[in-house]
Scaffold this motif. Structure first.
Motif, PDB file in Angstrom:
ATOM      1  N   ASN A 173       0.832  -1.205   0.000  1.00 55.74           N
ATOM      2  CA  ASN A 173       0.000   0.000   0.000  1.00 55.74           C
ATOM      3  C   ASN A 173       0.868   1.256   0.000  1.00 55.74           C
ATOM      4  O   ASN A 173       0.540   2.256  -0.651  1.00 55.74           O
ATOM      5  CB  ASN A 173      -0.922   0.012   1.215  1.00 55.74           C
ATOM      6  N   GLU A 177       1.067   4.143  -2.828  1.00 54.50           N
ATOM      7  CA  GLU A 177       0.940   5.568  -2.510  1.00 54.50           C
ATOM      8  C   GLU A 177       2.119   6.358  -3.064  1.00 54.50           C
ATOM      9  O   GLU A 177       1.949   7.470  -3.580  1.00 54.50           O
ATOM     10  CB  GLU A 177       0.870   5.745  -0.994  1.00 54.50           C
ATOM     11  N   LYS A 180       1.368   6.762  -6.765  1.00 54.08           N
ATOM     12  CA  LYS A 180       0.205   7.589  -7.084  1.00 54.08           C
ATOM     13  C   LYS A 180       0.363   9.030  -6.609  1.00 54.08           C
ATOM     14  O   LYS A 180       0.068   9.975  -7.346  1.00 54.08           O
ATOM     15  CB  LYS A 180      -1.046   6.972  -6.458  1.00 54.08           C
ATOM     16  N   PHE A 181       0.821   9.226  -5.360  1.00 53.98           N
ATOM     17  CA  PHE A 181       0.882  10.576  -4.799  1.00 53.98           C
ATOM     18  C   PHE A 181       2.233  11.251  -5.010  1.00 53.98           C
ATOM     19  O   PHE A 181       2.298  12.408  -5.404  1.00 53.98           O
ATOM     20  CB  PHE A 181       0.552  10.533  -3.305  1.00 53.98           C
ATOM     21  N   HIS A 206       7.900  10.958   2.251  1.00 54.40           N
ATOM     22  CA  HIS A 206       6.979  10.125   3.027  1.00 54.40           C
ATOM     23  C   HIS A 206       7.225  10.298   4.526  1.00 54.40           C
ATOM     24  O   HIS A 206       6.277  10.388   5.324  1.00 54.40           O
ATOM     25  CB  HIS A 206       7.154   8.660   2.621  1.00 54.40           C
ATOM     26  N   ARG A 223      -3.019   8.973   5.511  1.00 55.24           N
ATOM     27  CA  ARG A 223      -2.003   8.865   4.470  1.00 55.24           C
ATOM     28  C   ARG A 223      -1.567  10.251   4.016  1.00 55.24           C
ATOM     29  O   ARG A 223      -2.219  11.259   4.293  1.00 55.24           O
ATOM     30  CB  ARG A 223      -2.544   8.058   3.293  1.00 55.24           C
ATOM     31  N   ALA A 225      -1.610  11.661   1.106  1.00 56.00           N
ATOM     32  CA  ALA A 225      -2.551  12.376   0.234  1.00 56.00           C
ATOM     33  C   ALA A 225      -3.611  13.101   1.050  1.00 56.00           C
ATOM     34  O   ALA A 225      -4.015  14.223   0.704  1.00 56.00           O
ATOM     35  CB  ALA A 225      -3.206  11.401  -0.744  1.00 56.00           C
TER      36      ALA A 225
END
Length: 245
Positions: A173, A177, A180-181, A206, A223, A225
């Motif tokens: 996950n 992320e 994607k982010f 992160h 998260r 995002a």
């Protein structure tokens, strides 16, 4: 197996991502790993861990293809606990029909769909591993084929072993992320040296978002995002005066 873009013929790189199970924070990355080096990355991580944590023994949880049984034997010799999957062959899967008895265990995860899998526990020996391993065969966990967990942890309850391994999927996950982010797969160049830079900067970003979330009451487990959408992506007046912002 990391590549800069999808559906394009280009060089890729093996990249290792290590995540702390409690905080979900990325704490280790290694980029551009050659195939001949891949099996020994667990030993490289252990060397890093001993320097960084100064004697705190980790519980390592990883996929079946991450390293070899010989290296598992080395980890056991170093006194390091691990949980991983046994590599499944056709005969091994067929052997589950004759196993028994099975018992149900409860895995307490709020978002987990299959919380009561069936398990069978035994001891096993594997080629390349010195000694015996604890084997837990699990079925009824939402997968078509049974899973074969192996560990050198002989003391923890079976529910904890199974529950701890299921948490390994959280690292995927985090990688999703990062793509994607943080746009980890958006390389401006096909040069592999940029993989090191992009992976490192993603790890730093992160970590910074995680540190910020820990200071925001009620958002500690959100998260990156979500933190960006709720607190960063908005208008503001910023004044810089000397060393103060």
């Amino acid at each position: 197996h990391w590549a800069g873009d999808r559906n394009k013929r280009m060089k890729g790189a093996l990249t290792l991502v290590g995540q702390d199970a409690t905080s979900k924070l990325i704490l280790y990355t290694a980029a551009d790993i050659q195939r001949s080096e891949a099996d020994d990355q667990v030993l490289e991580f252990l060397s890093f861990w001993k320097k960084a944590q100064r004697g705190v023994d980790p519980m390592l949880i990883f996929d079946s293809k991450f390293t070899t049984y010989d290296n598992l034997s080395q980890l056991n010799g170093f006194g390091v606990k691990f949980i991983t999957l046994r590599r499944r062959g056709k005969r091994l899967i067929e052997s589950t029909d004759s196993l028994g008895p099975w018992k149900s265990v409860h895995i307490p995860h709020a978002k987990r769909k299959y919380q009561n899998p069936q398990v069978h526990e035994s001891m096993t020996e594997l080629t390349g591993y010195s000694g015996s391993l604890r084997q837990i065969v699990m079925r009824g966990n939402g997968r078509n084929r049974p899973s074969f967990l192996i560990t050198n942890d002989m003391d923890s309850p079976i529910e904890r072993i199974v529950g701890d391994y299921t948490r390994r999927w959280r690292v995927e996950n985090v990688i999703a992320e990062a793509v994607k982010f943080f746009s980890l797969n958006a390389l401006s160049s096909s040069l592999l040296i940029k993989v090191h830079f992009d992976v490192l900067m993603t790890m730093i970003a992160h970590a910074l978002y995680h540190r910020l979330s820990q200071k925001l009451r009620g958002f500690e487990h959100c998260r990156s995002a979500t933190i960006f959408r709720q607190f960063i992506n908005m208008k503001a007046d910023i004044m810089v005066r000397g060393d103060s912002i």
